[in-house]
Structure formats: structure tokens, C-alpha cells
Design a protein around this motif. Structure first.
Motif, PDB file in Angstrom:
ATOM      1  N   PHE A 319      54.028  42.683  33.411  1.00 45.40           N
ATOM      2  CA  PHE A 319      54.505  43.626  34.410  1.00 45.40           C
ATOM      3  C   PHE A 319      54.059  43.191  35.801  1.00 45.40           C
ATOM      4  O   PHE A 319      52.890  42.835  36.011  1.00 45.40           O
ATOM      5  N   ALA A 320      54.989  43.220  36.751  1.00 45.87           N
ATOM      6  CA  ALA A 320      54.658  43.083  38.166  1.00 45.87           C
ATOM      7  C   ALA A 320      54.605  44.483  38.764  1.00 45.87           C
ATOM      8  O   ALA A 320      55.476  45.313  38.493  1.00 45.87           O
ATOM      9  N   ASN A 360      56.740  38.419  39.764  1.00 40.67           N
ATOM     10  CA  ASN A 360      56.617  37.333  38.799  1.00 40.67           C
ATOM     11  C   ASN A 360      57.336  36.081  39.303  1.00 40.67           C
ATOM     12  O   ASN A 360      58.447  36.172  39.837  1.00 40.67           O
ATOM     13  N   VAL A 361      56.712  34.951  39.124  1.00 40.18           N
ATOM     14  CA  VAL A 361      57.314  33.658  39.440  1.00 40.18           C
ATOM     15  C   VAL A 361      57.530  32.933  38.114  1.00 40.18           C
ATOM     16  O   VAL A 361      56.602  32.800  37.311  1.00 40.18           O
ATOM     17  N   THR A 362      58.754  32.491  37.889  1.00 35.76           N
ATOM     18  CA  THR A 362      59.085  31.795  36.649  1.00 35.76           C
ATOM     19  C   THR A 362      59.521  30.367  36.943  1.00 35.76           C
ATOM     20  O   THR A 362      59.925  30.037  38.071  1.00 35.76           O
ATOM     21  N   ASP A 363      59.444  29.526  35.923  1.00 31.98           N
ATOM     22  CA  ASP A 363      59.886  28.147  36.043  1.00 31.98           C
ATOM     23  C   ASP A 363      61.401  28.117  36.262  1.00 31.98           C
ATOM     24  O   ASP A 363      62.155  28.774  35.549  1.00 31.98           O
ATOM     25  N   ARG A 371      53.298  32.440  37.321  1.00 29.48           N
ATOM     26  CA  ARG A 371      52.222  33.168  37.995  1.00 29.48           C
ATOM     27  C   ARG A 371      52.805  34.419  38.651  1.00 29.48           C
ATOM     28  O   ARG A 371      54.021  34.634  38.636  1.00 29.48           O
ATOM     29  N   GLN A 372      51.921  35.236  39.201  1.00 29.14           N
ATOM     30  CA  GLN A 372      52.336  36.354  40.037  1.00 29.14           C
ATOM     31  C   GLN A 372      51.897  36.094  41.468  1.00 29.14           C
ATOM     32  O   GLN A 372      50.742  35.738  41.714  1.00 29.14           O
ATOM     33  N   ASP A 373      52.843  36.259  42.391  1.00 27.25           N
ATOM     34  CA  ASP A 373      52.549  36.087  43.805  1.00 27.25           C
ATOM     35  C   ASP A 373      52.481  37.442  44.489  1.00 27.25           C
ATOM     36  O   ASP A 373      53.307  38.334  44.219  1.00 27.25           O
ATOM     37  N   GLY A 374      51.509  37.602  45.370  1.00 29.55           N
ATOM     38  CA  GLY A 374      51.468  38.791  46.211  1.00 29.55           C
ATOM     39  C   GLY A 374      52.574  38.744  47.249  1.00 29.55           C
ATOM     40  O   GLY A 374      53.014  37.674  47.678  1.00 29.55           O
TER      41      GLY A 374
END
Length: 620
Positions: A319-320, A360-363, A371-374
Motif C-alpha cells: 500500500f502507498a 509505488n515505483v515499479t520496474d 520502491r516507494q518514493d515520497g
């Protein structure tokens, strides 16, 4: 939602996710502060919820304030407020059971019980509904639409709705409501509201264009919503401190959960993703009222709430989360100038602050979680004054005039949606002017006419045909118009009401492509008639709603090549007959869309055709 469709100046539209949206003089539901007993009711991501969940058995009345809501209401009442007042039990016990059935395997039930014993009272309701689907109007003309598949990109032509039963329109729901009260003295009252609304439904696709994204995390407009659940508890207290001071306090906590199943095919066989929203809303308010003098009543209100949205685009992702705090301080003074003339003046300070936001950052190739970016965390605050005058003549004439500056902060979806969010959005603001005159003519006729002018700045929109367009601020929108209502009781047992609303909405922004505004019909009218037939006492209800044509898609500076889409106007008729067969036992038959009119309340989404239902109710 169905009841609100007959309120002058209000329009109800149903589109994606089979969810009704209420419009007030052109302001959509997310720009109107919707309340239940003064407590905000909405989903924190989109700023609105499905109002058809609320059974009318629990509703005592609905108060609609257009344009110039009180500064005591709280933030985000840009276009006004809709306050749903729930029923409270009286000293006379009340028990009611109602059953109803209709075409397309539709069935409904509701059971209500209310009572009061000494200082304690309770109002309990359980209701449910199931339907195998809703019909498309018989005159519906199937036309080819497009299915655009991306990753890889391929567009095919297909009939997305061929008539009969509307594609993916089945639904089931079970709702429970409890209102518990404790009133030990006339000066003290405490109420607790509990609600659980649990809904499962299909999400009929648009008939003109559907998009399917196959790359993980996948997404499609061929969808179902197996979970749409709302759970909440509200606490409402009131205490009078002597003759001149009253304190009111409210506290609330709500949770909204919905799952969105995406399918790759129009047969809903190949499931490609399940996304989930998990939203919570918590907060409270305190209102103090002081009768400072016989001619002056001061009110001070403080509101504070936290919105939290947790989202994942598919079940394999974490979850983001994004959260924001919204507050409001309002001061209002009601002045009695003469026996006929009173005035109100007030000001509020509203603020909005995002406390956390992540995505959320996905390939890019596999869609795997990376990863999750702020994300940027905007904040804003506004000062919103208002003033009004009310004149009440001896002949029953009432004149209202008000001027208010209102604001609305961006929703979390508009800021952080993974596909259309924009963290650079400005808050919306509007200067609203309203005036109305109502007057009785004898004992059986009353007329009301009113005008309004809304000067909106930085309105947030994603104009265009693609629902994934990025949200943008429109520099300036002006909406002006009038509405009139006529009510008459020309014969004993006969009540008539007719209303008409005219709205002239114009885009006045620099660099605009067109002057028009989406989702604002120029014309809207309504008619209601109720007649109790002498002798058998049969109660006959007739209703009509007329909505003029409107634009649902327009090119904009951000998307200048987007097409112009316009929905034709329509007229809907309904009828209902109710007969009491023995005391407390009533039978009824109802027909909606009596003429089986083919219409679209939103472009690409055909409305419900003719439906017939039969029911029985028993009251004890």
C-alpha cells in the motif's frame, strides 16, 4: 440520491463504477459538502461517496444550502452543503417492514424499529437489495465502440453494449444503521450513530471507448467491484449552559474499502488485476452558541479532521499512503435588526496540510515493485468571509440575499493518483452571490424565484475524452443563472410542484480552447404531483425530470486535440400508486422511466430503461 434528483437545482448522474454523482448548480458532489447530521460523509480519495447506499427509511429531512453555506459548516463547501438529517425515535413505538420485487430478478427489503423509553431512544434499520441487472431502454441503438489495448497497443472495433440487460449491471447490498440516544434532561442530549454499508456490484463499461492496460500493474475499464464497504461511528452531544450558552460537539471515524477487479476481455473471464482503496476519515467539531443580546447571537465553530488514503494498483504491491489534515475556525453573528429584517455576518479560516504522501515505483518492463518514493506535500489556507440579509414580511414574503467567498482544497486523488494526479494543483476558490424571493398567494399557492452568480477561480478538471488525463487548474469559470419553483394545492388531496433551473456556465480562462464547461446543462426542470383519490384513498404519485443537453468532453489547452462530446437532453417520467388495504398494510406498484426513454446522464453510459416494481409494507 434518488430523492435528491427531484430537488430544484440538483441533478443526479450515473457513470463509471455505477455510482451516482450529485450536481448542485453545476458543482459536482466533491465540491459540495455532504453531511449526515452535520458529520462529513465522503471517501477520502475522491471526495464523494455513493449516496444511494443511505436508505430513506433513516432520513427525516434533507437540508440543501446552495452557494452561500454558513462559515460554521467547515471547509470545502465550494458549491454549498447537503445535510442529511437522520430520524430519531419518538415516544410512540414504530416498526415497519417493507418488501419489494421487480423485473431482472430485483428484490429489496427493509426492516425498521424505533422507540423511546425514558431518557433512552433507539432507531434501528436493516435493508438489503439484489438485482440481476438493469435494462437498457428498448429504443437503445447499439453502435460500434473501440477497445484500446496497450502494452502492446492495439485498437479494435466492437459493440460494447447490445441492449437488453446492461452489461455488468448486477449488484447486491446489505446495510445496517443504528441511532442510539440519551436525553436525561431537556438541556442535555447525546446520540451515537453506527452504520455499515456493504455493497457488491458490476461496473458497466462505457459504450464508446474502453481502455485495457496489460502491463503490470494492469488496469481495465472492463471491471467489477466485489467490495464496496463503508463502516462508521458518529458521536453527537449537546448541552445548554444556562439560558444563553449552548455547546455542541461531534466526533467521528469512518472507513471506506473498495476493490476494483480489472478484466482483459468483455466477457469478464481473464482477470488481470485487483486494486484496493482503504480510506479512513476521523475528526471532530465543537460549536458554541451565545445569545449575547436579544438582538445578537454569536456562534463559534472549530473543525478538525484527518483524511488517510491507502492504495495499491494490484494485490502484489504494498500500500502507498497519503494523509492530509483539514481544519476550519468560523465565527458568525446573527443580528435581529427589526421585526422583519435580520442579518448574518461571519468569517472562517480554513487550512489544509498534507502530512505524508508516497507512490509505488515499479520496474518499467516487468511491473515488479522497486520502491516507494515520497511526493511533494502541499499546504494551503484561506480566509472566507460571508454576509447575508433575510426579510420576512407580514404577508409571508421571504427575501434572502447573501455573498460569500468559498474554497475547496484538492482531493488526494487529484494530487496523487498514479495515473492522473498533479501535485502542483492550486486550491479552488469562488465568490458566490445568491438572492431569492418567495411569497404565498392565498392558502393554496406559493412561488419562489432566485438568482445566483458563481465566479470560480482555479477550478480543477481533467477535460477530455480520456479518463487518465492529468488534472489541471482552469483559470476562471463563471456560472450564472436562476431557478423558480411553484407549489399549489388546488384541490383537497392534490399537491403540485413545478421547478425550472437555468445555468449559463462559461470558461473565461486565458488561452481557453472553448468557452463551454463540461457537465453543466443549461436547462433542468421538474414536476411532482400527488393525489389522494377520494373514497378508496389510493395515493397516486407522478414525477417528471427534464435535463437539457450538456458537454461531457471538451478540448483544453493541455489536450487541444481531444474531441467534443455532447449528451442530448432527456425527459424521464415516473409513477407510483399506493393503496392501504387494511390499517397499517399498504401495497404499491411503481414504474420508473415510464416512456422507456433512451438517454445518457453521462456520455457513453446509457441510462436505465423502464423498470416495474411491486411491493408491500406493514407498519405497527
Amino acid at each position: 440520491a434518488e430523492a435528491l434528483a427531484f430537488v430544484p437545482g440538483l441533478r443526479v448522474s450515473t457513470g463509471r463504477k455505477a455510482e451516482p454523482t450529485v450536481y448542485l448548480h453545476g458543482f459536482d458532489q466533491s465540491r459540495v459538502l455532504v453531511l449526515i447530521d452535520g458529520v462529513p460523509y465522503y471517501e477520502t480519495n475522491y471526495g464523494k461517496l455513493d449516496l444511494s447506499q443511505i436508505p430513506t427509511d433513516n432520513v427525516a429531512r434533507i437540508e440543501v444550502t446552495k452557494g452561500t453555506a454558513s462559515v460554521l459548516s467547515g471547509a470545502n463547501a465550494l458549491g454549498g452543503t447537503i445535510n442529511i438529517i437522520s430520524r430519531t425515535a419518538s415516544s410512540k413505538p414504530h416498526t415497519e417492514v417493507r418488501l419489494e420485487g421487480g423485473d431482472y430478478a430485483t428484490g429489496r427489503f427493509t426492516a425498521t424499529h424505533g422507540n423511546r423509553r425514558g431518557a433512552l431512544s433507539w432507531w434501528l434499520n436493516v435493508s438489503g437489495q439484489t438485482t440481476g441487472g438493469t435494462p437498457v431502454p428498448g429504443s437503445f441503438d447499439p453502435r460500434p465502440g473501440t477497445i484500446t489495448q496497450k502494452n502492446p497497443t492495439k485498437t479494435t472495433e466492437a459493440i460494447l453494449e447490445d441492449g437488453g440487460k446492461r452489461q455488468s449491471s448486477d449488484s447486491q447490498s446489505l446495510n445496517a444503521w443504528a441511532k442510539l440516544g440519551w436525553e436525561p434532561t431537556p438541556a442535555t442530549a447525546l446520540f451515537v450513530n453506527l452504520h455499515l454499508f456493504d455493497h457488491e456490484k458490476g461496473a458497466p463499461p462505457a459504450t464508446d471507448a474502453v481502455q485495457v492496460f496489460l502491463k503490470r500493474p494492469a488496469f481495465s475499464h472492463f471491471a467489477r467491484i466485489p467490495t464496496y464497504r463503508d463502516l462508521g461511528i458518529d458521536v453527537d452531544g449537546r448541552h445548554e449552559l444556562g439560558r444563553s450558552v449552548t455547546l455542541k460537539a461531534k466526533g467521528f471515524w469512518h472507513e471506506h474499502v473498495d476493490d476494483y477487479e480489472s478484466y482483459a476481455d468483455p466477457g469478464y473471464e481473464q482477470k488481470i488485476a485487483v486494486s484496493r482503496f482503504d480510506d479512513t476519515l476521523g475528526g471532530g467539531s465543537l460549536v458554541g452558541e451565545w445569545e449575547a443580546a436579544p438582538w445578537s447571537t454569536l456562534r463559534l465553530a472549530a473543525h478538525l479532521k484527518e483524511d488517510t488514503h491507502r492504495e495499491r494498483d494490484d494485490a502484489y504491491l504494498p500500500f502507498a499512503e497519503s494523509s492530509s489534515t483539514t481544519g476550519s475556525l468560523g465565527l458568525e453573528d446573527t443580528l435581529t435588526l427589526t421585526k422583519s429584517l435580520s442579518a448574518v455576518a461571519g468569517v472562517s479560516y480554513d487550512w489544509f496540510d498534507v502530512s505524508r504522501a508516497a507512490r509505488n515505483v515499479t520496474d518499467g518492463k516487468t511491473g515488479d515493485f522497486v520502491r516507494q518514493d515520497g511526493l511533494p506535500r502541499p499546504s494551503d489556507d484561506r480566509v472566507n468571509p460571508m454576509a447575508g440579509l433575510v426579510y420576512r414580511g407580514k404577508d409571508g414574503t421571504v427575501v434572502n440575499a447573501a455573498l460569500a467567498r468559498k474554497g475547496r482544497f484538492p482531493t488526494l486523488s487529484q494530487l496523487y493518483s498514479s495515473r492522473s494526479g498533479n501535485t502542483a494543483l492550486e486550491s479552488e476558490r469562488s465568490t458566490n452571490t445568491t438572492v431569492s424571493v418567495s411569497r404565498p398567494f392565498g392558502a393554496s399557492f406559493r412561488a419562489e424565484v432566485g438568482g445566483f452568480l458563481y465566479d470560480v477561480r482555479d477550478m480543477i478538471t481533467r477535460d477530455g475524452s480520456n479518463v487518465l488525463n492529468v488534472y489541471q487548474n482552469v483559470g476562471k469559470v463563471r456560472m450564472a443563472g436562476f431557478e423558480t419553483t411553484l407549489e399549489a394545492t388546488p384541490l383537497p388531496g392534490l399537491t403540485l410542484r413545478a421547478d425550472y433551473t437555468y445555468v449559463d456556465a462559461k470558461n473565461r480562462s486565458e488561452g481557453r480552447v472553448r468557452d463551454d464547461v463540461t457537465n453543466v446543462p443549461t436547462h433542468k426542470g421538474g414536476f411532482l404531483a400527488q393525489y389522494a383519490v377520494p373514497g378508496p384513498g389510493t395515493l397516486v404519485d407522478l414525477d417528471a425530470v427534464w435535463v437539457g443537453s450538456m458537454y461531457s468532453s471538451l478540448p483544453s489547452p493541455a489536450y487541444p486535440k481531444d474531441p467534443v462530446k455532447e449528451s442530448d437532453g432527456y425527459v424521464l417520467l415516473g409513477a407510483k400508486a399506493t393503496q392501504e388495504v387494511v390499517k397499517g398494510i399498504r401495497l404499491h406498484v411503481a414504474v420508473r422511466n415510464l416512456l422507456d426513454a433512451d438517454y445518457e446522464s453521462e456520455a457513453g453510459f446509457p441510462g436505465v430503461g423502464r423498470t416495474v416494481s411491486f411491493g408491500a409494507s406493514a407498519t405497527f
